[in-house]
Design an enzyme around this catalytic site. Structure first.
Site, PDB file in Angstrom:
ATOM      1  N   SER A 198      -9.014 -13.527  -2.878  1.00 14.84           N
ATOM      2  CA  SER A 198      -7.906 -13.464  -1.935  1.00 14.84           C
ATOM      3  C   SER A 198      -7.659 -14.798  -1.243  1.00 14.84           C
ATOM      4  O   SER A 198      -8.536 -15.648  -1.140  1.00 14.84           O
ATOM      5  CB  SER A 198      -8.194 -12.381  -0.895  1.00 14.84           C
ATOM      6  OG  SER A 198      -7.207 -12.362   0.107  1.00 14.84           O
ATOM      7  N   HIS A 236      -0.269  -0.130   0.860  1.00 13.16           N
ATOM      8  CA  HIS A 236       0.955  -0.472   1.586  1.00 13.16           C
ATOM      9  C   HIS A 236       1.669   0.796   2.029  1.00 13.16           C
ATOM     10  O   HIS A 236       1.649   1.823   1.338  1.00 13.16           O
ATOM     11  CB  HIS A 236       1.873  -1.301   0.676  1.00 13.16           C
ATOM     12  CG  HIS A 236       3.036  -1.915   1.380  1.00 13.16           C
ATOM     13  ND1 HIS A 236       4.291  -1.360   1.336  1.00 13.16           N
ATOM     14  CD2 HIS A 236       3.133  -3.032   2.148  1.00 13.16           C
ATOM     15  CE1 HIS A 236       5.121  -2.109   2.040  1.00 13.16           C
ATOM     16  NE2 HIS A 236       4.452  -3.131   2.545  1.00 13.16           N
TER      17      HIS A 236
END
Length: 483
Positions: free
Chosen positions: A404, A201
């Site tokens: 995921s 991120h």
């Protein structure tokens, strides 16, 4: 794509927002140094990706000043006529309708919009502030520390850290959790080097800039997972300095989970003892999902990690941005300072902290519990596999990492379509994050519209689907070259 002011104004009118001025430039772009998509009958050549020095144009969203809601001074007779109250009520009603419409078409960002906090409306009349250390009551009495510590205890149990061994707090967002985790690592090892995969991120690299830390970016596999061989090679170049490592429990774009056990193994093989490294786990979304996935690797403080952070407004479904940061008590002492003005201790990034957020988190954790979250995780994973399979069956390249609920696929060719469905895009790929509020019906609606649009985009043969082999691997790409 129709990017005219007239087209934008029509959509704004539908949403009850003031139209744009006639001189608004709807095609405004900035130049960002991202490799350009070089097309050859729709195929992006790998060698062109490497050699091409052109800039990819990043299309900005609308300039909000073109539709801002002006703040004006009350007229002298407003209290008598009530015109101002009526006007503000009208503005809020239109805004609520616009929010309702935008919520219907929300797919690209990891926010759980399936919540009902009506029972907590009674608390909105109070200015609740948890300034200072959560475990030390300050002189400011309107706080929610009892809720905050209850939430922190819940997460400490989830990640297997005893009450007398952990410290943490409820942050204002996921980025703050990362900033705090990296700061604790830097305070424990002032001369440490920060290692993070290229798909971490952006807040991780923001932390490196803010703290003036040396940062080494690690390559990733096509799945988005950290390349542990590259990690080891770069560790060996800097054996003289401690290592501060960011481990992703779900990357931002592809939802990839870094192999924590392999990261620890590579550290040990490179000669780093546990007193020479600090691991922060960024679990913004999947940090709360993985504990409920069968056979998923465990994120636990029984392993030599230093901190874990998650977002509260993502999978939990808190209506305001917030997060949870947990670290070891022994580490936070290097950061903490007593503050007489607060009659408390300063160990957080922010001073004043939203005291409502802990109550919302406490309320949801009590209502759902471990079993409730487990059901929601299973639902999200099922729906994500359904959506990925439907994309592939329709001839659209797509990828879904094993742990995921983030489905990655070919970027749509229409920026208005992207904006309508609020898709997150990077280069030639886009993704849909399947959250508890994303139903099979909504996924079907999206896919049906996407297929209809694709017949328009590709009907004359001038445009072709993007090649995404370099992003998600050749086996997941269905362009003309890799079918």
């Amino acid at each position: 794509m129709d990017g005219s002011v007239e087209a934008l104004n029509e959509e704004l009118r539908i949403n009850g927002v003031e139209p744009l001025p006639e001189d608004f430039d709807a095609t405004a772009v900035i130049i960002d140094p991202v490799p350009a998509a070089v097309a050859d009958i729709g195929i992006v050549k790998e060698e062109a990706r490497i050699k091409d020095k052109a800039k990819r144009e990043i299309v900005l969203g609308r300039n909000i000043h073109t539709m801002c809601l002006e703040v004006t001074e009350p007229e002298a007779d407003d209290e008598v006529t009530g015109d101002r109250e009526a006007h503000m009520a009208s503005v809020l009603a239109r805004y609520k309708r616009a929010l309702t419409e935008r919520t219907k078409h929300h797919l690209g960002y990891p926010y759980n919009l399936d919540f009902d906090y009506g029972a907590l409306s009674q608390l909105q009349h109070f200015s609740i502030n948890n300034l200072g250390d959560p475990f030390i009551e300050s002189n400011y009495g309107v706080h929610s520390r009892q809720f905050e510590v209850g939430v922190l205890d819940w997460f400490a149990r989830l990640w297997e850290l005893e009450k007398n061994e952990y410290w943490g707090y409820i942050t204002n967002c996921g980025t703050e959790g990362n900033l705090h985790g990296i700061l604790v690592g830097r305070e424990v090892f002032p001369d440490g080097i920060l290692y993070a995969s290229r798909e971490s991120h952006y807040s991780i690299f923001k932390a490196a800039r803010m703290y003036r830390m040396e940062c080494v970016k690690i390559d990733t596999l096509w799945s988005g997972e950290i390349d542990c061989d590259d990690f080891e090679a770069k560790l060996l170049r800097h054996k003289d300095k401690p290592a501060i490592i960011n481990v992703n429990i779900g990357t931002t774009v592809k939802g990839a989970v870094d192999d924590l056990d392999m990261v620890i193994k590579k550290l040990e093989e490179a000669g780093f003892s546990q007193d020479r490294f600090y691991i922060h786990c960024d679990g913004a979304l999947f940090g709360l999902m993985m504990p409920f996935v069968k056979k998923a690797p465990k994120v636990t403080f029984k392993k030599p990690i230093g901190s874990v952070s998650v977002s509260g407004h993502k999978f939990v479904g808190c209506p305001m941005p917030c997060g949870v940061q947990i670290t070891r008590l022994e580490y936070v002492n290097a950061l903490a300072r007593d503050v007489e003005y607060l009659a408390s201790r300063d160990a957080t990034i922010m001073g004043s902290r939203n005291g409502h957020a802990p109550i919302f988190l406490w309320y949801t954790l009590n209502r759902k519990g471990y079993r409730g979250f487990q059901k929601e995780v299973q639902k999200c994973l099922r729906n994500a596999h359904y959506f990925k399979d439907r994309l592939v069956d329709a001839g659209i390249g797509a990828m879904l990492n094993e742990l995921s609920s983030t489905v990655v696929f070919e970027r749509p060719h229409d920026e208005e379509f992207i904006r309508k469905w609020q898709l997150a895009c990077k280069g030639n790929i886009a993704h849909v994050v399947v959250m508890p509020n994303i139903t099979i019906e909504k996924l079907d609606d999206f896919l049906n519209e996407l297929l209809q649009k694709r017949t328009t985009w590709f009907q004359d043969g001038k445009d072709q689907p993007y090649c995404i082999a370099s992003d998600v691997g050749e086996k997941n790409c269905l362009c003309a070259l890799h079918k």
